[in-house]
Motif scaffolding. Structure first.
Motif, PDB file in Angstrom:
ATOM      1  N   LEU A 134       0.828  -1.207   0.000  1.00 47.91           N
ATOM      2  CA  LEU A 134       0.000   0.000   0.000  1.00 47.91           C
ATOM      3  C   LEU A 134       0.863   1.258   0.000  1.00 47.91           C
ATOM      4  N   ALA A 135       1.976   1.225   0.737  1.00 47.62           N
ATOM      5  CA  ALA A 135       2.868   2.380   0.771  1.00 47.62           C
ATOM      6  C   ALA A 135       3.417   2.686  -0.615  1.00 47.62           C
ATOM      7  N   ALA A 136       3.757   1.638  -1.369  1.00 47.07           N
ATOM      8  CA  ALA A 136       4.284   1.839  -2.723  1.00 47.07           C
ATOM      9  C   ALA A 136       3.197   2.291  -3.682  1.00 47.07           C
ATOM     10  N   GLU A 137       2.004   1.690  -3.582  1.00 48.90           N
ATOM     11  CA  GLU A 137       0.940   1.984  -4.541  1.00 48.90           C
ATOM     12  C   GLU A 137       0.233   3.297  -4.234  1.00 48.90           C
ATOM     13  N   TRP A 138      -0.005   3.595  -2.974  1.00 43.24           N
ATOM     14  CA  TRP A 138      -0.789   4.777  -2.599  1.00 43.24           C
ATOM     15  C   TRP A 138       0.074   5.991  -2.281  1.00 43.24           C
ATOM     16  N   GLY A 139       1.299   5.765  -1.814  1.00 47.63           N
ATOM     17  CA  GLY A 139       2.120   6.889  -1.407  1.00 47.63           C
ATOM     18  C   GLY A 139       3.422   7.035  -2.153  1.00 47.63           C
ATOM     19  N   GLY A 140       3.752   6.078  -3.031  1.00 44.25           N
ATOM     20  CA  GLY A 140       5.028   6.121  -3.723  1.00 44.25           C
ATOM     21  C   GLY A 140       6.216   5.960  -2.788  1.00 44.25           C
ATOM     22  N   VAL A 141       5.984   5.333  -1.626  1.00 40.53           N
ATOM     23  CA  VAL A 141       7.033   5.130  -0.626  1.00 40.53           C
ATOM     24  C   VAL A 141       7.430   3.656  -0.647  1.00 40.53           C
ATOM     25  N   ARG A 142       8.632   3.376  -1.049  1.00 37.37           N
ATOM     26  CA  ARG A 142       9.113   1.998  -1.128  1.00 37.37           C
ATOM     27  C   ARG A 142       9.749   1.605   0.207  1.00 37.37           C
ATOM     28  N   ILE A 143       9.288   0.488   0.752  1.00 40.22           N
ATOM     29  CA  ILE A 143       9.805  -0.020   2.020  1.00 40.22           C
ATOM     30  C   ILE A 143      10.364  -1.418   1.759  1.00 40.22           C
ATOM     31  N   PRO A 186       2.796  -1.045  17.740  1.00 39.74           N
ATOM     32  CA  PRO A 186       2.222  -0.039  18.651  1.00 39.74           C
ATOM     33  C   PRO A 186       2.195   1.363  18.036  1.00 39.74           C
ATOM     34  N   VAL A 187       3.209   1.696  17.238  1.00 38.70           N
ATOM     35  CA  VAL A 187       3.230   3.007  16.583  1.00 38.70           C
ATOM     36  C   VAL A 187       2.104   3.090  15.563  1.00 38.70           C
ATOM     37  N   ASP A 188       1.858   1.994  14.847  1.00 39.65           N
ATOM     38  CA  ASP A 188       0.828   1.991  13.812  1.00 39.65           C
ATOM     39  C   ASP A 188      -0.565   2.131  14.407  1.00 39.65           C
ATOM     40  N   MET A 189      -0.774   1.567  15.594  1.00 36.02           N
ATOM     41  CA  MET A 189      -2.103   1.643  16.196  1.00 36.02           C
ATOM     42  C   MET A 189      -2.337   2.969  16.919  1.00 36.02           C
ATOM     43  N   THR A 190      -1.324   3.813  17.025  1.00 36.13           N
ATOM     44  CA  THR A 190      -1.487   5.119  17.683  1.00 36.13           C
ATOM     45  C   THR A 190      -1.211   6.245  16.683  1.00 36.13           C
ATOM     46  N   ALA A 191       0.057   6.589  16.505  1.00 37.69           N
ATOM     47  CA  ALA A 191       0.391   7.673  15.585  1.00 37.69           C
ATOM     48  C   ALA A 191      -0.006   7.337  14.157  1.00 37.69           C
ATOM     49  N   ARG A 199       7.628   3.564   7.055  1.00 42.13           N
ATOM     50  CA  ARG A 199       8.969   3.230   6.569  1.00 42.13           C
ATOM     51  C   ARG A 199      10.023   3.457   7.653  1.00 42.13           C
ATOM     52  N   ALA A 200       9.839   4.495   8.461  1.00 42.11           N
ATOM     53  CA  ALA A 200      10.819   4.792   9.500  1.00 42.11           C
ATOM     54  C   ALA A 200      10.995   3.627  10.466  1.00 42.11           C
ATOM     55  N   PHE A 201       9.938   2.830  10.661  1.00 44.41           N
ATOM     56  CA  PHE A 201      10.023   1.714  11.605  1.00 44.41           C
ATOM     57  C   PHE A 201      10.253   0.369  10.921  1.00 44.41           C
ATOM     58  N   LEU A 202       9.746   0.210   9.698  1.00 45.53           N
ATOM     59  CA  LEU A 202       9.865  -1.093   9.034  1.00 45.53           C
ATOM     60  C   LEU A 202      11.135  -1.237   8.210  1.00 45.53           C
ATOM     61  N   ALA A 203      11.660  -0.137   7.702  1.00 43.86           N
ATOM     62  CA  ALA A 203      12.853  -0.233   6.860  1.00 43.86           C
ATOM     63  C   ALA A 203      14.067  -0.581   7.713  1.00 43.86           C
ATOM     64  N   PRO A 204      14.948  -1.443   7.225  1.00 45.15           N
ATOM     65  CA  PRO A 204      16.141  -1.811   7.996  1.00 45.15           C
ATOM     66  C   PRO A 204      17.071  -0.614   8.163  1.00 45.15           C
ATOM     67  N   ARG A 205      17.661  -0.509   9.347  1.00 47.67           N
ATOM     68  CA  ARG A 205      18.595   0.582   9.624  1.00 47.67           C
ATOM     69  C   ARG A 205      19.972   0.011   9.973  1.00 47.67           C
TER      70      ARG A 205
END
Length: 426
Positions: A75-84, A118-123, A203-209
């Motif tokens: 959904l991030a790629a299709e709706w927001g153009g954000v690749r994760i 937890p971040v997804d269910m709040t922020a 992406r900030a939480f799911l993308a590898p750092r």
């Protein structure tokens, strides 16, 4: 800029704001319960590991969490153009429950998923709901101006507050409508950006750092090894096909022609028969060489591009197939070749194993920085397709991985099956 152009741009912005609102509302309504369910089940399952129950349940629960996270990546790629990127470590197919449990728990990507929930269910919930609120809340202001304030005034003792506007009469109701119009203008400008903020938070939480470079090197090393192995296997196949096919026929044709020379004066009828046989062998050898060349790089792919090559591929299928192509130009020849043979393998799987009577193929270019080529193959068969289940999809994944591409498969039991392939073309 003409008036018509400005009007068209305005309508496009309004539609974009409305689409962002609808998508944000859908995310808020679906993602919140999904994130809560995944987090609770994961926490309970991990807590139950010491008594043995979690050893059995944790792999299943974490697989569901990964599927939920992968869905959000799509959904991030299709709706927001954000690749994760998805960087889960592969678990051996023959691993026992103990190995699967601790293999998944030892994967840093698993803990990124669990921290993200937890971040997804709040922020995440709030950033998804805000575009919908900005777009829908003005409707109440317009309704107040249209006469709703009278109904509310009869049912309330004091003023009815719309935002910071106390509505006590028609004049203040028009003030509420003005505020609603201002909010609608703000929504038209910021809604698509707000939805993108939601996906950037994901992406900030799911993308590898940490360890991303090491993980990238590991993936590229495996991809290179797979590419070398695939190339070697392809060369062996070509050599075998030449040896067993065209080469054997050409040798036979040479022997026939040598025999013709011997019988040309003594037995013309026999010589004529051998010439006809040599002609058949030459035609069959030519056909086999053409098939072999088509298997290496189809001529229609080189001459007409990926879209027409896939259309030609679909015409040879015994199943009714629809092809939709929306490509602005042509990708590089290696990318087109990889995409063509990946589609060919997926279609072969569908014909052999799905039991489908209809297939849909969609090829289009995603408007992002990578110029991603996205191919979706959908069939209405029985489902149950899995990567690594002996279906040939593992080979497709490796072929795409050579170009940093990804493969996603959605195939519940009972169907339908949707295979999505993405290859960066920039």
């Amino acid at each position: 800029m003409t008036t018509e152009t400005k009007s068209g741009e305005s309508r496009t912005r309004v539609r974009g704001a409305g689409l962002a609102a609808v998508r944000g509302l859908a995310l808020a309504l679906v993602a919140l319960p999904g994130a809560v369910l995944c987090f609770v089940l994961s926490a309970v399952s991990i807590v139950l590991i010491p008594i043995g129950v979690g050893i059995v349940t944790t792999p299943w629960v974490l697989t569901g969490v990964r599927a939920f996270a992968d869905w959000r990546r799509v959904l991030a790629a299709e709706w927001g153009g954000v690749r994760i990127p998805s960087s889960y470590r592969e678990i051996p197919k023959d691993a026992n429950p103990w190995g699967r449990t601790f293999g998944m728990l030892g994967d840093p990507a698993t803990w990124r998923d669990l921290r993200w929930l937890p971040v997804d269910m709040t922020a995440g919930f709030l950033t998804a709901l805000l575009p919908a609120a900005l777009f829908l809340y003005p409707l109440e202001g317009f309704a107040l101006a249209a006469g709703l304030w009278r109904i509310l005034a009869d049912s309330m003792d004091g003023a009815y507050w719309y935002g910071f506007v106390p509505v006590t009469g028609q004049a203040s109701a028009f003030g509420a409508a003005a505020l609603a119009l201002a909010l609608l203008v703000v929504a038209r400008i910021v809604n698509p950006r707000l939805l993108k903020v939601h996906f950037q938070l994901t992406r900030a939480f799911l993308a590898p750092r940490q360890g991303e470079l090491a993980e990238r090197v590991r993936v590229l090393t495996e991809t290179r090894r797979d590419a070398v192995d695939t190339s070697a296997a392809e060369l062996r196949r070509i050599e075998r096909d030449l040896h067993d096919g065209a080469q054997a026929r050409l040798v036979a044709m040479g022997m026939d022609l040598g025999t013709v020379e011997a019988f040309l004066d003594k037995d013309p009828e026999k010589a004529r028969h051998l010439l006809a046989q040599a002609r058949r062998n030459s035609a069959e050898a030519l056909t086999e060489l053409r098939d072999l060349v088509r298997g290496i790089h189809p001529p229609v792919l080189a001459e007409r591009g990926l879209g027409d090559a896939v259309r030609a591929l679909a015409l040879r299928l015994p199943i009714s197939t629809e092809v939709d192509v929306d490509l602005d130009g042509r990708a590089g020849a290696p990318v087109e070749s990889a995409a063509y043979f990946a589609v060919s393998e997926v279609l072969t799987n569908a014909v052999k194993h799905s039991g489908a009577d209809r297939i849909w193929i969609d090829l289009h270019e995603v408007k992002d920085d990578a110029g991603t080529l996205r191919i979706t193959v959908t069939d209405n068969g029985r489902g149950g397709a899995r990567i690594g289940a002996g279906s040939g999809l593992t080979g497709v994944e490796r072929r795409l991985g050579t170009f940093d591409g990804v493969l996603a498969v959605s195939s519940p039991e009972g169907g339908p099956t949707m295979v999505t392939m993405e290859i960066p073309c920039a």
